[in-house]
Enzyme design. Structure first.
Site, PDB file in Angstrom:
ATOM      1  N   LYS A 104       0.862  -1.189   0.000  1.00 17.91           N
ATOM      2  CA  LYS A 104       0.000   0.000   0.000  1.00 17.91           C
ATOM      3  C   LYS A 104       0.892   1.231   0.000  1.00 17.91           C
ATOM      4  CE  LYS A 104      -4.513   0.676   0.923  1.00 17.91           C
ATOM      5  NZ  LYS A 104      -5.492  -0.319   0.517  1.00 17.91           N
TER       6      LYS A 104
ATOM      7  N   ASP B  96      -6.805   4.208  -4.066  1.00 14.60           N
ATOM      8  CA  ASP B  96      -7.384   3.980  -2.737  1.00 14.60           C
ATOM      9  C   ASP B  96      -8.083   5.304  -2.390  1.00 14.60           C
ATOM     10  OD1 ASP B  96      -7.260   1.858  -0.449  1.00 14.60           O
ATOM     11  OD2 ASP B  96      -6.883   3.739   0.585  1.00 14.60           O
TER      12      ASP B  96
HETATM   13  N1  GLU Z   1      -7.352   0.145  -2.632  1.00 12.32           N
HETATM   14  C1  GLU Z   1      -8.147  -1.025  -2.841  1.00 12.32           C
HETATM   15  C2  GLU Z   1      -8.145  -1.906  -1.611  1.00 12.32           C
HETATM   16  O1  GLU Z   1      -7.943  -1.453  -0.513  1.00 12.32           O
HETATM   17  C3  GLU Z   1      -7.791  -1.768  -4.128  1.00 12.32           C
HETATM   18  C4  GLU Z   1      -6.385  -2.194  -4.288  1.00 12.32           C
HETATM   19  C5  GLU Z   1      -6.040  -2.718  -5.685  1.00 12.32           C
HETATM   20  O2  GLU Z   1      -6.898  -2.759  -6.553  1.00 12.32           O
HETATM   21  O3  GLU Z   1      -4.869  -3.042  -5.855  1.00 12.32           O
HETATM   22  O4  GLU Z   1      -8.422  -3.076  -1.671  1.00 12.32           O
END
Ligand code: GLU
Length: 427
Positions: free
Chosen positions: A112, A152
């Site tokens: 992340k 996100d």
């Molecule tokens: N940000 C989203 C999550 O927390 C998606 C992450 C992604 O698609 O890589 O799952």
């Protein structure tokens, strides 16, 4: 440090995630080294991102990318632009991605990224500079087989477009699979825009069918009206539920007769505030949907929303976690004592990353399945994930009464991580 009204220190988001992890390792009977491996990220990269602001000032932002675990494949997870996000939160979010990706059966580890910034205070040009600067600084540790970001909270397909463009420039070739949730014209899949909320709606339906005798006519209250909340409401209404409350930072709208979701989305897009929706009761507290009379409550905003402080006010029978980490472990315990089922984030909101995976597979093959087919695939995967966790939950609960849906999801997720690490020789 967050404190409760009596001044006692509240556990941080990361501490809560580590507690959930510890519980899962213990419950699944996994050896202690699995916890040791998963309680720390493999790598944290901190970068500075200088941006020339519109008024000529030079602002230097701090950016993070936490690469938590790669036992199952390249790191995968979004990038958050939020004024209050910390590096510690980013570690918590990356840890949840590892667990989520494993549970969904994806060939990904977890990661992340974050920048502590309020994107709404930036001009479009400043936001573009920041997005491009983030990628230039982190390019050496990103890539379609290394670490694949997505949006996100606070980022969107436009940000992904700038990022994939910058990354392709740095590498000197077109690399669409290095980022997901891109605009469809840049090798994105049209389903990705609404995939997280769509997945939440499918999971809400599955949970309602198991625990409420059906989804049609069920009342649903949604806290948070960003990408996840809007599309959760939209698809839940399409699937037959009645959306009775929605909220954003401006406050909440409550209408027990049901909200016209498409209209509420239009109002939000045009005016920036869902409370400009012309009907229903307006409540000042953005958390109000958590407390209204509804069969299902969905905290779809950010972490630590249902805590010991307010859990007694929650009346729903089912909680569907659209956000990451919205319920604290202490609050969850109280909910289960009252017979409430909490469908955890790593299951409920996985639609986003599952769709990211489908987009990545399309990009790697230079082929596109189209909207209908991808959505059907996404729905099948989400239903299958729900069923697997449901069965494990029922099985574990027949042996131990204090087991939660989250525990069941964790045990399945940890099993796959454990096996991968074992055969790699990491354990
Ligand atoms: N940000 C989203 C999550 O927390 C998606 C992450 C992604 O698609 O890589 O799952």
């Amino acid at each position: 440090m967050q404190r409760d009204r009596a001044g006692r220190a509240l556990a941080s988001f990361l501490e809560n995630v580590l507690e959930i992890l510890r519980r899962g390792v213990k419950l699944g009977g996994f050896p202690e080294p699995l916890y040791k491996q998963l309680s720390r990220p493999e790598r944290i990269v901190i970068v500075k991102i200088p941006v020339r602001m519109d008024d000529g000032r030079l602002e230097v932002f701090e950016g993070y990318r936490v690469q938590h675990n790669s036992a199952l494949g390249p790191y995968k997870g979004g990038i958050r632009f939020h004024p209050e996000v910390t590096l510690e939160d980013d570690v918590a979010l990356a840890t949840l991605m590892t667990l989520k990706n494993s549970l969904a059966g994806l060939p990904y580890g977890g990661g992340k990224g974050a920048v502590r910034v309020n994107p709404r205070e930036l001009s479009v040009r400043e936001l573009e500079e920041l997005s491009r600067g983030y990628v230039r600084a982190l390019a050496p540790v990103l890539g379609e087989q290394v670490d694949i970001p997505a949006p996100d909270v606070g980022t969107d397909p436009q940000v992904m477009a700038w990022m994939v463009d910058e990354y392709s420039k740095v590498l000197g070739r077109n690399v669409p699979a290095a980022f997901t949730a891109k605009p469809p014209v840049l090798w994105g899949n049209p389903v990705r825009e609404y995939a997280t909320g769509f997945g939440c709606a499918v999971i809400s339906r599955e949970a309602a069918e198991k625990y409420l005798g059906g989804f049609r006519g069920c009342s649903l209250a949604i806290q948070g009206f960003g990408n996840t909340g809007q599309w959760h409401a939209y698809w839940a209404a399409k699937l037959g539920a009645k959306v009775v409350a929605v909220s954003d930072t401006s406050g909440a709208v409550y209408d027990p007769e049901g909200i016209d979701v498409e209209r509420a989305i239009e109002v939000k897009r045009k005016t920036g505030k869902v409370t400009n929706y012309p009907e229903g009761e307006k409540l000042r507290d953005p958390q109000a949907p958590l407390y209204v009379d509804a069969d299902i409550v969905a905290p779809d905003a950010i972490e630590n929303q249902i805590t010991v402080e307010n859990v007694d006010k929650v009346k729903a029978k089912i909680i569907v976690e659209g956000a990451n980490g919205p319920t604290t472990p202490e609050a969850e315990k109280k909910l289960y004592e009252r017979g409430v089922v909490v469908i955890p984030d790593i299951l409920a909101n996985a639609g986003g990353v599952v769709m990211s995976y489908l987009e990545w597979v399309e990009n790697l093959q230079w082929y596109s399945w189209g909207e209908e087919e991808t959505r059907a695939r996404l729905e099948r995967i989400m239903m299958n994930n729900f069923q697997r966790v449901y069965e494990r939950y029922e099985e574990l609960r027949s042996r131990r009464s204090d087991v939660t849906f989250r525990d069941a999801a964790l045990v399945i997720s940890l099993q796959r991580l454990y096996e991968a690490m074992k055969v790699r020789g990491w354990l």
